[in-house]
Structures are given as C-alpha cells and as structure tokens.
Design a protein around this motif. Sequence first.
Motif, PDB file in Angstrom:
ATOM      1  N   GLU A  21       3.659  -8.228  -0.308  1.00  0.00           N
ATOM      2  CA  GLU A  21       3.765  -9.054   0.906  1.00  0.00           C
ATOM      3  C   GLU A  21       2.982  -8.426   2.058  1.00  0.00           C
ATOM      4  N   ASN A  22       2.968  -7.088   2.109  1.00  0.00           N
ATOM      5  CA  ASN A  22       2.222  -6.418   3.171  1.00  0.00           C
ATOM      6  C   ASN A  22       0.735  -6.408   2.875  1.00  0.00           C
ATOM      7  N   VAL A  23       0.398  -6.126   1.609  1.00  0.00           N
ATOM      8  CA  VAL A  23      -1.012  -6.003   1.241  1.00  0.00           C
ATOM      9  C   VAL A  23      -1.770  -7.306   1.491  1.00  0.00           C
ATOM     10  N   VAL A  24      -1.144  -8.428   1.155  1.00  0.00           N
ATOM     11  CA  VAL A  24      -1.865  -9.694   1.253  1.00  0.00           C
ATOM     12  C   VAL A  24      -2.180 -10.076   2.700  1.00  0.00           C
ATOM     13  N   GLN A  25      -1.537  -9.425   3.661  1.00  0.00           N
ATOM     14  CA  GLN A  25      -1.821  -9.738   5.072  1.00  0.00           C
ATOM     15  C   GLN A  25      -3.218  -9.257   5.469  1.00  0.00           C
ATOM     16  N   SER A  26      -3.796  -8.360   4.659  1.00  0.00           N
ATOM     17  CA  SER A  26      -5.062  -7.750   5.054  1.00  0.00           C
ATOM     18  C   SER A  26      -6.229  -8.730   5.008  1.00  0.00           C
ATOM     19  N   LYS A  27      -6.168  -9.731   4.178  1.00  0.00           N
ATOM     20  CA  LYS A  27      -7.257 -10.726   4.061  1.00  0.00           C
ATOM     21  C   LYS A  27      -6.611 -12.093   3.993  1.00  0.00           C
ATOM     22  N   ARG A  28      -7.276 -13.069   4.504  1.00  0.00           N
ATOM     23  CA  ARG A  28      -6.705 -14.398   4.411  1.00  0.00           C
ATOM     24  C   ARG A  28      -7.786 -15.393   4.012  1.00  0.00           C
ATOM     25  N   PRO A  29      -7.758 -15.987   2.862  1.00  0.00           N
ATOM     26  CA  PRO A  29      -6.743 -15.779   1.844  1.00  0.00           C
ATOM     27  C   PRO A  29      -7.018 -14.519   1.028  1.00  0.00           C
ATOM     28  N   TYR A  30      -5.940 -13.929   0.522  1.00  0.00           N
ATOM     29  CA  TYR A  30      -6.040 -12.764  -0.349  1.00  0.00           C
ATOM     30  C   TYR A  30      -6.140 -13.297  -1.776  1.00  0.00           C
ATOM     31  N   VAL A  31      -7.243 -12.920  -2.464  1.00  0.00           N
ATOM     32  CA  VAL A  31      -7.521 -13.542  -3.768  1.00  0.00           C
ATOM     33  C   VAL A  31      -7.184 -12.586  -4.912  1.00  0.00           C
ATOM     34  N   MET A  32      -6.310 -13.027  -5.795  1.00  0.00           N
ATOM     35  CA  MET A  32      -5.905 -12.209  -6.946  1.00  0.00           C
ATOM     36  C   MET A  32      -6.268 -12.914  -8.248  1.00  0.00           C
ATOM     37  N   VAL A  33      -6.938 -12.183  -9.148  1.00  0.00           N
ATOM     38  CA  VAL A  33      -7.258 -12.732 -10.464  1.00  0.00           C
ATOM     39  C   VAL A  33      -6.382 -12.028 -11.500  1.00  0.00           C
ATOM     40  N   PHE A  34      -5.684 -12.805 -12.310  1.00  0.00           N
ATOM     41  CA  PHE A  34      -4.811 -12.256 -13.355  1.00  0.00           C
ATOM     42  C   PHE A  34      -5.545 -12.280 -14.685  1.00  0.00           C
ATOM     43  N   LEU A  35      -5.630 -11.134 -15.333  1.00  0.00           N
ATOM     44  CA  LEU A  35      -6.405 -11.057 -16.570  1.00  0.00           C
ATOM     45  C   LEU A  35      -5.692 -10.203 -17.620  1.00  0.00           C
ATOM     46  N   GLY A  36      -6.128 -10.349 -18.853  1.00  0.00           N
ATOM     47  CA  GLY A  36      -5.521  -9.557 -19.924  1.00  0.00           C
ATOM     48  C   GLY A  36      -5.686 -10.235 -21.272  1.00  0.00           C
ATOM     49  N   VAL A  37      -5.161  -9.573 -22.294  1.00  0.00           N
ATOM     50  CA  VAL A  37      -5.291 -10.112 -23.654  1.00  0.00           C
ATOM     51  C   VAL A  37      -4.374 -11.323 -23.835  1.00  0.00           C
ATOM     52  N   ASN A  38      -4.521 -12.005 -24.947  1.00  0.00           N
ATOM     53  CA  ASN A  38      -3.787 -13.234 -25.240  1.00  0.00           C
ATOM     54  C   ASN A  38      -2.280 -13.019 -25.296  1.00  0.00           C
ATOM     55  N   GLY A  39      -1.578 -13.911 -24.621  1.00  0.00           N
ATOM     56  CA  GLY A  39      -0.125 -13.953 -24.771  1.00  0.00           C
ATOM     57  C   GLY A  39       0.646 -12.855 -24.062  1.00  0.00           C
ATOM     58  N   GLY A  40      -0.014 -12.101 -23.198  1.00  0.00           N
ATOM     59  CA  GLY A  40       0.658 -10.992 -22.521  1.00  0.00           C
ATOM     60  C   GLY A  40       1.654 -11.426 -21.472  1.00  0.00           C
ATOM     61  N   GLY A  41       1.435 -12.597 -20.897  1.00  0.00           N
ATOM     62  CA  GLY A  41       2.353 -13.084 -19.865  1.00  0.00           C
ATOM     63  C   GLY A  41       1.673 -13.396 -18.532  1.00  0.00           C
TER      64      GLY A  41
END
Lengths: 298, 307
Positions: free
Chosen positions: A93-113
């Motif tokens: 919640e604090n980190v995302v205040q640094s940029k607006r919008p704060y862009v997050m990409v979720f990545l990983g192998v298949n089926g990890g969640g």
Amino acid sequence: MFGKLREALSGLRESLTTKELGEGEVSEALEDLKWRLIEGEVAIDAAEGLEAALRDALLGAKVRRSHQEEDVEARIREVLLSWLRPLEAAPLENVVQSKRPYVMVFLGVNGGGKTTTVAKVAHSLKGSGLRPLLAAADTFRAGAIEQLSLHAQRVGVEVVSQGYGADPAAVARDAVERAMSRHYDVVLIDTAGRMYTKSRLMDELRKIVEVAGAHERVMIVDALTGNDSVSQAKEFDREVGVDSVIVTKADADVRGGVILTLAYELRRPIRYLGMGQDYGDLVPFRADEVVDSLLRPA
Amino acid sequence: MLESLREGLRGAVDKLLGRSLVDEKAIRDFVRDVQRALLQADVNVKLVLELSKRLEDALRNERPPPGISMKEHAIYVLYNEIVKILGGEDVKPPTPQGGRPLRIMLVGLQGSGKTTTAAKLALYYRDRKFRPGLVAADTYRPGAYDQLRQLAERIGVPFYGDPRERDAIKLARDGSERLVAEGADVIIVDTAGRHKNEAELMEEMREIERVVSPDMTFLVVDATIGQQAERQARAFAETTKVGGLIVTKLDSSAKGGGALTTAAVTGAKVYFTASGEALEDFEEYSPKRFAERLLGMGDLETLVEKF
Ligand SMILES: Nc1nc2c(ncn2[C@@H]2O[C@H](COP(=O)(O)OP(=O)(O)OP(=O)(O)O)[C@@H](O)[C@H]2O)c(=O)[nH]1
Ligand SMILES: Nc1nc2c(ncn2[C@@H]2O[C@H](COP(=O)(O)OP(=O)(O)OP(=O)(O)O)[C@@H](O)[C@H]2O)c(=O)[nH]1
Ligand SMILES: [Mg+2]
Ligand SMILES: [Mg+2]
C-alpha cells in the motif's frame, strides 16, 4: 588490580561452563539439519550452500555445556534469519504511492497461482482504499479471461480485456493508458503461465513488461515446487527480470523451504505468502515464522 | 545450474564407469552421488535412503553374472530399483470393456494440470476411435467451466457442465449419466484442485468418486513438485482409489522425482506424461523410459539388454 583478578576468574568460570564447538559436533548437527532442510523442500544446492555458511558460523563458536543443543539451534536460527530478514518487503500500500499508476506484472510457470493472486492483491489494495485495474493479458489459455473476469466481479474491480488471441502487450498497454486517463492507482497485469524453457514465450513476456513500463515484476512461485524453483528463479530473472516474489499455496502443509531456496538463488523481496483460495488468504512474509517452521522437528 | 541438473545420475554413472576398480570407496562415492542426484530430482528423502541402502547391499554382496563387469552391474541394479518403484512392466491405458463405458476421474493438487489433461485424454481416446465425453465437476475455481468447455469445443467432443450449479457431486453424477445416454463410451470427469489440508474438498472428492464409480482414478502429478509429493500422494490415495498417475509439465527442467515418489506411495503406475500446454503434448509412458529420464540416459537399453 581487582579488575584483573575478576577477569581471570570469570574466564575460568567460562571455560568450565562453556566450550567451543569442534568439527565433530558441528558436522553432526549440520548433517542432521541438511536432511531436515531437504525434507522441508529446500533445493539441494541451497541446502548445501546453507550447510557451508552454517559451518563457518558454528566452528569455534562458544556454547554452554549444559545447553549445547539450544545454543547451536539459536546460532542456526540467527544465520537463517540473516538470510531471510532482508527479503521482508515494505507494505505494498505504501510502495504503490510512489508512482501513479503503479504497474505490476505477474509472471511465472503454468498453474502457480498468478490469476488467483492478482485477485487477492486487488482485494487487499481495494481494502486499503486504493483503486486497482486488472489487465487480462493471458489471451492464450482456455478460460483464462473468464477466470480473471469472474474474480474481478467478485472482488469488485474493473478488468481490461481484448479477448483471446489478442497481443498480450497490447492489452497491457491499453490497461496502463486507461489507468492514466481514469486515475486508477495500480495496474495488475495477469500473464499466461509459461515454461522458462520456451524462448518465444519469454520474449513475449519481456515485451509485455517493456510496453507496460512495469514498475514491479512479480514472480509467482508455488510452495510445493522442489528443485525446479532454482531454474524458475534463475531463468525468469535472467530472461525478464524479477523484482519481487509471491509464494503461493503455502497452506498446503509445506515447510516453506522454497523460500530459503529463493533467498539463496534469487534474493528478491517476498511480498506475500498465498495461504488459500479465498481473497483474504494473502499474508505478508515474515522471516521468523518461516524459520520456525523450517526448524520444527519433523 | 541447468548444467548440474543434467549431470545428475549420469555423472555418478560416468564416474563409476571411469574407475579402474570398484572398491569400497568407489561404492561409497557412487552411492553418495546417486543420493544427491535423486534428491535433486525431487525423489522423497526416505525413498532415497532406502534405495541407496539396497544399492549398497547389492553392490557389496551380489556377484555380477558372468561377462558383466562390476560397474555395469552397479548401474543395472540402480536402474532396476527405479523401474521397480515405478511398477516394473509397461502398462496399457484402460479402454472400455464388454460394451460398458469406461469412466475416468481426474484428481490432484491445485494447478497440477487436470483440466488440460482431461482434454488431452479425450483427444487421445478420440484419435483411437472411441467416443469420449468431458464432464466439468469443478465448481470451485472461477472459470473452470469455461476452460473445459472451450477445450472440448476445440477438439469437438461432447461436454457436460453447468456454471450455475454449485454441487460438484450432482454435476459429476448427472454429467456421467447424460453423456453415457448420449452414446459416449469414455467418460472423463474433471474435478477441482485440492490438497491434503482442505478437509471439505477431500471429502467432496470421495463423494464424487462414489457417484461416478470410476474404472480409473488418475492422480495428475506436476513434475515440478518437491518433497511434498509423499504426504500429498498419501492423502489422495487414502481418500480415493488412485489407480494410475499422469505426470505433467515434463517440459520444465524438473526430472519428476515427485512422480516416482507418488508411484511408490500409492502403488499406482505412470500411464501418461505431458510435456507442454498444447493438447498434442501428451503420450503414453513406460516405467522403463521414465527411469531412463531420471537416470539422464537414453542408452540404458543397450546395457540392460546385456543381462
Ligand atoms: N490452496 C491454495 N490454492 C491456490 C493458492 N493460490 C492459487 N491457488 C489455486 O491454484 C490453482 C491455479 O491458480 P491460478 O491462479 O489459475 O494459476 P495461474 O498461475 O494463473 O495458472 P495459469 O494461468 O494456467 O498459468 C487454482 O485452483 C487456484 O485456486 C493458494 O495460495 N492456496
Ligand atoms: N508447460 C506445461 N504446462 C502445462 C502442462 N499441462 C498443463 N499445463 C498448464 O498448467 C496450467 C494449469 O493447468 P490446468 O489444467 O488448469 O490445471 P488444473 O489441475 O486443472 O488446475 P485447477 O483446476 O486450478 O486445480 C495451465 O496453464 C496449463 O496450460 C504441461 O505438460 N506443460
Ligand atoms: Mg492464470
Ligand atoms: Mg482444473
């Protein structure tokens, strides 16, 4: 003058009640610990790396004769904590205040969640009064878009989607642009699961990250993963870059060994542990809790 | 890193082959190398210790047959131990018998690949001129219904599901009956992912099995699973009658030792492996070939034939 005498006396007392650990005792303790770590899902390279680090910390260390085991364990705990503490992350919640919008990409192998975790993070951010926007950039796997959309509906957040077969980077860009013009706080980009062995898919991921101007590349790692976590960490980091990690399925009776592997191989902050399939099942990573679980006798 | 994975057992074997004489030290080194390689392949710790003990015993006490060197003997003993755990002989996938439809149910941990595998199995049977049908009985994961429906459409096989129905047991029962009535002879029921600590979900799985009464319950195992394989496999085998294993994600660099563990724990054999997301990335598998993958060598065949 009395000071000197007192010093000598206390030195004497110490040699009676304490002793230095020798090679034999250290090796025995470490052999035992190594098996415990491996059984606790730590990858073998990491377990051996840790064994070496601990050997240095223990050899010649002073322990109380009457509490030898306790003292050895305390030292081991200290070393493990020194590995894991630096991985605790600042609150999102604090980190995302640094940029607006704060862009997050979720990545990983298949089926990890990934998709489930995107929904959980959205839920948590929303609970902190922030406005997240989701991007359905898995345009490949059957049902992926419906899955994310249903999650979004239940959490009560918006999704940007262009349907199956669309360029995932274009979906990501679309979402970031929408977030800018409509004043969203955070963009959470869900990507298709992929094996690090497929270079075309890794190229695609790199492009998504670039086009979206990602501030944080979040790697999702399944807590049930064994030695493959090493390849996952190294290959995703090398090919795309990883800024933080979320370990999922930590509710599945695991010891948390994968976290130690990640501490050894990747050394990036661990944002959360996924602890179940509900939106609230996301807890911040705490080093001491993981160490407790790893050192718990089998 | 990948380098060290590839070395694995192959390294242990090469080292042994390179020795001029198999003495006490050579045996100890070989056993230690094998242990390390098996652990790196995610084989269960207890299993590794048992296996290495048997290996050590055999190397100390058994005389190799005439014409076979000590070294070849060591490798053969190791290979045999692994094949034994995997079930020994090759297995034939089940088919409908005596005009009765074949009922298959897929179970496994979250994200292990059940839904994708359901479609792969349907394609496998369709290609062999059977009439498979898919039943969506996962009411838990959002979009599970859409996922299986889209896959069924892609390969053009009958599908049963209802996104509004919340009762997975009812879906499984109604779906199997409906598809049989419509002429399907291989019924494949996809279920939600679950793990041993989710008591309600484990109970639901038992109920689904009761109403479907499958001829075959496949446990779908992700090749990347680590030491947890044992406890999880045990929980599945205690709740349902796990008859076979399907190992997915062999396109990772994982060697699938968790599957070996699962085979040992459940007594079930590996029937199929998957090595990619495409529905074609699916094949029948034999314990022998699986052992060769674990050992990191495809040329075992020639050695094994010498015996
Ligand atoms: N028990 C448990 N299950 C989880 C957790 N996180 C995710 N899951 C389950 O894991 C399965 C896969 O999750 P997804 O979110 O679809 O995984 P993904 O990485 O998006 O998968 P792909 O997009 O196909 O690569 C689903 O059944 C989720 O409900 C967790 O923390 N605990
Ligand atoms: N690379 C690779 N991916 C696979 C393989 N089999 C399945 N997948 C992928 O793994 C992910 C999870 O597969 P699913 O079929 O959704 O798994 P599941 O067990 O049904 O998941 P839940 O229903 O959430 O428990 C998807 O992204 C699949 O495309 C495989 O052999 N290799
Ligand atoms: Mg997904
Ligand atoms: Mg599924």
